[in-house]
Design a protein around this motif. Sequence first.
Motif, PDB file in Angstrom:
ATOM      1  N   ALA A 184      10.910 -16.356  12.442  1.00 50.53           N
ATOM      2  CA  ALA A 184       9.742 -16.857  11.936  1.00 50.53           C
ATOM      3  C   ALA A 184       9.783 -16.104  10.533  1.00 50.53           C
ATOM      4  N   ILE A 185       8.958 -16.793   9.599  1.00 52.07           N
ATOM      5  CA  ILE A 185       8.690 -15.873   8.218  1.00 52.07           C
ATOM      6  C   ILE A 185       7.031 -15.906   8.331  1.00 52.07           C
ATOM      7  N   LEU A 186       6.549 -14.790   7.759  1.00 55.36           N
ATOM      8  CA  LEU A 186       4.993 -14.636   7.653  1.00 55.36           C
ATOM      9  C   LEU A 186       4.075 -15.853   6.602  1.00 55.36           C
ATOM     10  N   GLY A 187       5.134 -16.096   5.462  1.00 49.68           N
ATOM     11  CA  GLY A 187       4.604 -17.063   4.628  1.00 49.68           C
ATOM     12  C   GLY A 187       3.622 -16.509   3.680  1.00 49.68           C
ATOM     13  N   SER A 188       2.377 -17.049   3.497  1.00 48.94           N
ATOM     14  CA  SER A 188       1.389 -16.400   2.765  1.00 48.94           C
ATOM     15  C   SER A 188       0.644 -15.512   3.153  1.00 48.94           C
ATOM     16  N   GLU A 189       1.026 -14.992   4.544  1.00 52.40           N
ATOM     17  CA  GLU A 189       0.421 -13.841   5.298  1.00 52.40           C
ATOM     18  C   GLU A 189       0.917 -12.661   4.994  1.00 52.40           C
ATOM     19  N   GLU A 190       2.586 -12.773   4.370  1.00 53.91           N
ATOM     20  CA  GLU A 190       3.089 -11.416   4.233  1.00 53.91           C
ATOM     21  C   GLU A 190       2.452 -11.038   2.785  1.00 53.91           C
ATOM     22  N   LYS A 191       2.259  -9.741   2.409  1.00 57.24           N
ATOM     23  CA  LYS A 191       2.071  -9.041   1.355  1.00 57.24           C
ATOM     24  C   LYS A 191       3.290  -8.172   0.860  1.00 57.24           C
ATOM     25  N   CYS A 192       3.019  -7.682  -0.158  1.00 56.75           N
ATOM     26  CA  CYS A 192       3.929  -6.399  -0.612  1.00 56.75           C
ATOM     27  C   CYS A 192       3.715  -5.371   0.309  1.00 56.75           C
ATOM     28  N   THR A 193       4.816  -4.640   0.539  1.00 60.52           N
ATOM     29  CA  THR A 193       4.856  -3.661   1.841  1.00 60.52           C
ATOM     30  C   THR A 193       4.108  -2.570   1.124  1.00 60.52           C
ATOM     31  N   GLY A 194       4.005  -2.248  -0.143  1.00 62.59           N
ATOM     32  CA  GLY A 194       3.342  -1.088  -0.798  1.00 62.59           C
ATOM     33  C   GLY A 194       4.403  -0.161  -1.671  1.00 62.59           C
ATOM     34  N   ASP A 195       5.361  -0.526  -1.326  1.00 67.01           N
ATOM     35  CA  ASP A 195       6.465   0.518  -1.785  1.00 67.01           C
ATOM     36  C   ASP A 195       6.380   0.771  -3.107  1.00 67.01           C
ATOM     37  N   PRO A 196       6.438  -0.123  -4.237  1.00 68.19           N
ATOM     38  CA  PRO A 196       6.290   0.118  -5.381  1.00 68.19           C
ATOM     39  C   PRO A 196       4.851   1.133  -5.914  1.00 68.19           C
ATOM     40  N   ALA A 197       3.876   0.895  -4.901  1.00 61.65           N
ATOM     41  CA  ALA A 197       2.621   1.454  -5.378  1.00 61.65           C
ATOM     42  C   ALA A 197       2.737   2.939  -4.762  1.00 61.65           C
ATOM     43  N   LYS A 198       3.377   3.093  -3.500  1.00 63.27           N
ATOM     44  CA  LYS A 198       3.597   4.389  -2.950  1.00 63.27           C
ATOM     45  C   LYS A 198       4.526   5.428  -3.897  1.00 63.27           C
ATOM     46  N   ARG A 199       5.667   4.672  -4.228  1.00 63.59           N
ATOM     47  CA  ARG A 199       6.396   5.764  -4.982  1.00 63.59           C
ATOM     48  C   ARG A 199       6.090   6.061  -6.271  1.00 63.59           C
ATOM     49  N   THR A 200       5.296   5.103  -7.080  1.00 66.97           N
ATOM     50  CA  THR A 200       4.504   5.595  -8.187  1.00 66.97           C
ATOM     51  C   THR A 200       3.363   6.328  -8.232  1.00 66.97           C
ATOM     52  N   GLY A 201       3.045   6.559  -6.960  1.00 72.20           N
ATOM     53  CA  GLY A 201       2.104   7.658  -6.812  1.00 72.20           C
ATOM     54  C   GLY A 201       0.449   6.958  -6.059  1.00 72.20           C
ATOM     55  N   ASN A 202       0.598   5.586  -6.333  1.00 66.44           N
ATOM     56  CA  ASN A 202      -0.714   4.940  -5.909  1.00 66.44           C
ATOM     57  C   ASN A 202      -0.899   4.805  -4.189  1.00 66.44           C
ATOM     58  N   GLU A 203      -1.172   5.929  -3.712  1.00 62.36           N
ATOM     59  CA  GLU A 203      -1.090   5.944  -2.354  1.00 62.36           C
ATOM     60  C   GLU A 203      -2.148   5.255  -1.709  1.00 62.36           C
ATOM     61  N   TYR A 204      -3.562   5.044  -2.603  1.00 60.77           N
ATOM     62  CA  TYR A 204      -4.513   4.271  -2.212  1.00 60.77           C
ATOM     63  C   TYR A 204      -4.249   2.950  -1.825  1.00 60.77           C
ATOM     64  N   LEU A 205      -3.626   2.321  -3.040  1.00 62.91           N
ATOM     65  CA  LEU A 205      -3.326   1.018  -2.886  1.00 62.91           C
ATOM     66  C   LEU A 205      -2.113   0.699  -1.917  1.00 62.91           C
ATOM     67  N   ALA A 206      -1.408   1.499  -1.801  1.00 62.65           N
ATOM     68  CA  ALA A 206      -0.203   1.618  -0.770  1.00 62.65           C
ATOM     69  C   ALA A 206      -0.723   1.421   0.543  1.00 62.65           C
ATOM     70  N   GLN A 207      -1.498   2.454   1.036  1.00 68.42           N
ATOM     71  CA  GLN A 207      -2.085   2.423   2.194  1.00 68.42           C
ATOM     72  C   GLN A 207      -2.957   1.022   2.529  1.00 68.42           C
ATOM     73  N   ASN A 208      -3.519   0.507   1.501  1.00 67.91           N
ATOM     74  CA  ASN A 208      -4.493  -0.624   1.761  1.00 67.91           C
ATOM     75  C   ASN A 208      -3.528  -1.741   1.985  1.00 67.91           C
ATOM     76  N   LEU A 209      -2.286  -1.876   1.356  1.00 66.10           N
ATOM     77  CA  LEU A 209      -1.530  -3.001   1.642  1.00 66.10           C
ATOM     78  C   LEU A 209      -0.870  -2.980   3.108  1.00 66.10           C
ATOM     79  N   ALA A 210      -0.712  -1.457   3.278  1.00 67.90           N
ATOM     80  CA  ALA A 210       0.323  -1.384   4.609  1.00 67.90           C
ATOM     81  C   ALA A 210      -0.795  -1.539   5.750  1.00 67.90           C
TER      82      ALA A 210
END
Lengths: 248, 676
Positions: free
Chosen positions: B467-493
Motif C-alpha cells: 500500500a502507499i500512504l497517499g496524502s498521509e505521507e509527508k517529507c521524512t525531514g531529511d532536507p531539513a535535518k541535513r541543512t540544520g533545521n532539526e526542529y522542523l525535521a523532528q516535527n515532520l518525523a
Amino acid sequence: MPLNIIVLIKVIPDLEQIKANASTGEVQTDRIPLRLETLSENAIEAAVQLREKHGGKVFGLIFGKQESAPLMKKAYAMGVDEGTVLTGYGENNPMHTAEVLCQKIRTMQFDLIISGNQSADTYTGLLPGIISSKLNINLLSNALTLSIDQATITVRSSLDRKIQNLSSQLPAIVSVTQETNQPRLPPVMQIMAAGRKQIVTEAAQVADTANVKRISNKAPKSERRKQLFEKTDEGIVAIVKAIKEEIR
Amino acid sequence: MMYLSSILLLAGLLAAAASFFYTLYSIFWNALRIPEKKIKMGLSIGRRIYLTIRNVLLQGKLFKDSSGGIMHALMFWGFVAFAGYSATFFARGIVPSYQLIPAGLFKDVLFLTVDIFALIVIVDVGYAVLRRWVIKVPRYQGYNGFEASFILFLVATLMVTYYALGVLRLDGVSAGITGAIMEGIPASYTPISGFFASLFPGISGSSGLDLYWILYGIHAIDFIVFLAYIPTSKHLHLVAAPLNVLLSKDTKPAQISLIDFEQQKRFGATDIRDFSWKDYMDFYSCTECGRCTYNCPAFLTGKTLSPRDIIWDLRKVVMEEGPKLRHAGIEEKDKILTPVIGEPISEEDLWSCTTCMACVEQCPVMIDHVEKIVDMRRSLVLNQGKAPKETIETYTNMEMYGSPWINDPSTRGDWAKDLNVNILSESQNDDFDILYWVGCVASYDRRNQDIAKSIVKILQKAGVRFAILGSEEKCTGDPAKRTGNEYLAQNLATANIETLNRHKVHKVITGCPHCFNSLKNDYKEMGLEMDVIHHTEFINQLISLGKIDLKALESDDKEKFTYHDSCYLGRYNKIYEEPRTIIKTVTSNFEEMEMNKSKGLCCGAGGGRLWMNENVGTKISHKRMEMADKVNATTVVTACPYCMIMLDDARRVMGKDEKMQISDISEFVASRLVQN
C-alpha cells in the motif's frame, strides 16, 4: 527613540490548496489550512528590524476569525512582542476591516503602522489608504526601505516606473512590498517562547456594514490541452507558437 | 664520559617527557572540560577492536589512496619496530649494562626487523620528499611548511644515525662502553648495517669513538626533540589517531545526533564548547593529509569548501582559546569563546556541503567532518534563522505542504490513481504486508513519477501485497535535518511516525535513499522500529527468489550501462552490490565510471543542496556526467530520485540527451520484466 509599532497581519487560506469544482466553478475555501499572508510577513520583518534598531515594541493586530488566532504564534516567533486577534471577519470589505482596525488602534499608543500593500486573497490594496484617511495620518506606500530619524520616517517608495523618496512626521502608516525584505526564519528559541506567549482574542466591536455583497465566487474556466512534449527542442517551438496564438 | 652521557640522556628524556605530558595534559584538558555536547557511544568492544586492528595496526583506511597509503604504512610499521630499538637505546644509555629486552630469539628478530625497516623508512622519507616537492601531489600543496619538512628531517636523521652507530658497532668501536645499544645481537641479524659496515671497514681508535659519541648525541637529541615536538604539531596524531579509531562513533551508519529541544539550551555548534569530546579527538587526529578535501565534490568542482580546513580551523581555535579558558577559569566561557562561524569558517563553505560523506569515508583516522558541518548549520538555522533564501522557502513548503516544493498535499497519491494501488489515505484499508514509501520527489516530480510507477509494476508482478500512504505521507525531514533545521525535521518525523504507527506498518520499501536513511536510521533514533528496505535490495531479492524474471539483453545490443552510486545508499548504508548484481543479470555491457562505490562522486543534491542554487565553479552533476561520457555509457543507471533530477538535468544542459539516458534501477527492471 523607542518606537511603538503596530503591524497589521492578515491570515488567509493557503491559496495553493484551494480547489474549484470543475463543473460548477465553485471555489471551496473551507477546511483549507490558514497561513500568514506573505506581505504580512514582510510587514512583520520591517517592524522587527526597526524595533531592533531603535528599541520599543511591536504590536501585532490580526482581524480574522477564531481559527486565525494560532497564527499569531508565527508572528511572535518572528519577533512580534504582543498581539491581539480581533474576530468577526466575514467577507472582503475593506471599509469595514479598516473601521474595525482603526477602532482598536485608536485605543493604542503608536508611532507607526506597517502593513502589506495588498493581500493575495482579495487584491484590493485599499486598506492602508483607508486607514490613513480614517486616522488622519500620512500613508507612505510601497516602501522598499524604511528609516527613522527622530520623529521622521523616510521611505524609498516603489512606483510603477520610478522610485521616489518620501518622508513624513510620525505617526504614519507605511505599506511594504515583497521586495522590502526577506522575512526571517524564526530562531527555535523564539518559536518555543512563542508557543508559551499569550494570544489575546477580542470580538470586533463594529458590525459589518455589509455595503459590499459577494454575488458569486467562481474559478475562471480553464481547459487543459494536456499536450506533452518529450523533446525539448520541438517542445519549445510548439509552446511558443501556442502562446502566440493565445495572445492573439 | 660514561656517567655524563647517562645523566645528560636522562635529563633530556625527562625534559622531553615533561614537555610531552604537559602539552598532552593541556590538550586533554581542552577535550574533557570545554565541550558541552553530549554524545551517545555504544560499547561494541568487538567492533572497536576490529576497527583498531584494521585501521591502526594494518593501516586499512590509508590504502584507499594506495600510493600514499603504502608510504605511510611502511613508515608506521617501521616506527613500531623502531620503538623497540629506542627503548633499548634509552634504557641502556641511562643504566649501563641494563638489558631491557632479555637476550634471545625475540630480541634478535626484533633487531633484524629494525635493521630492515630503518632502510625502508629512509627510502620512504625520500619517497615522501619526492611526492611533496618533486611530483607535487596536489593534496599536499599549501601544506608543505616547516612542520612537514622538519618531521621528515628528524625521521631521516634518526634512521641515518641508527645505521652509522650500527656500522661503528660492527667495526668494534663501541664494544664494551656505556650505550653499547645492541650488544650481543649477532652480526647476521643486522644485515643492512652489515652492508654499510662493509662500505666503511676498519673505523677504529679514538677518532672512531669521538664519532660514535657525536652520532650518539645527535640520535638522542633527535629523539628528544621529536618527543617534545609531537603534541605541539600535527604529529599529535601519533597519540590521538589510534585513540580516535578505538573510540570511534562509526560503529553504525552515519548519524546526526538528535537535539532535545525541551532540555538543551544551546542548539548546534556556535563556538568550541558546542562540540563533543569526540570532536576534539577528531581535531587532534587530523594530520592535514587532505584525502577528505581531494574527494570532496564541492572542492573538486571549484567551491572553496575544504573539509580539511574545517577540521584544522576548529583545531586552531581550540588550541588558541583552550589555554586562555584554562587560565581564566572554565566558567568564563561566555567571555573567552568566540563564534567559529564567519571567521574562520565561512557560511558559504558550510552551505556548500552535500553531506555525501566522501570525506569521512576517506579519512584514515575516522574523523567525522559532516556532523560538525551540520552542527554549524544548525547554529545558523536554529539560533539565527540564517540559511540560503531557497532553503528558507523549502522550509516553508515542508511546513505547509509536507514537501520541499509547493504541492497540494491532497494530490500526493494522484500518480497512482489508475494503477490499482491501495492508497491508505483514501482506503484506510490496513490489509497489506509492505508499505511502499514513495517520497516527495517520486510523488510530485513528473520524471520521477515514472520511478514510482515502475516500482508499482514490479511489486504487482511479484504479487506483493503493498500500500502507499497517499496524502498521509509527508517529507521524512531529511532536507531539513541535513541543512540544520532539526526542529522542523523532528516535527515532520513525529507526524510520520504517528501515521506509520496508526497503520501498524512493520515493513517499508522505498525508492529514495534519503527517505530510506531517514526511516531506517534517523527514525530509529526517535524510537521507531521497522524493517526498512531500499528498492534495490528488494528487487534483487525478488530476482533471486524467482519472483520476477528479466529479459537478458541481446548480445549485439549497442547499449552500454554504468551505475551511479547514491551517497545515501552507498556510503551511508553500504549498499553497493545489489544494483550492480541486478544490472549484470540483464547485461554484461557494463562499465564502472571512475570514482565508484565507496569513492562514488556525489550528484550534488544531498544535504539539501537539491533546493539550493549552485553558482560557484562547475556543477557537480556535470562533472559526473563527464565521467559517464568517458566510459561511453548510453544509460546511466541510478537508484535515487535526487540523483535522477541532477543527472537528468545535467544531461540536457550539456546536450547529451540524444546519446545518453538516465534510468532508475526500477525502470531498468520494469522495462525488462518477462511476462508469463
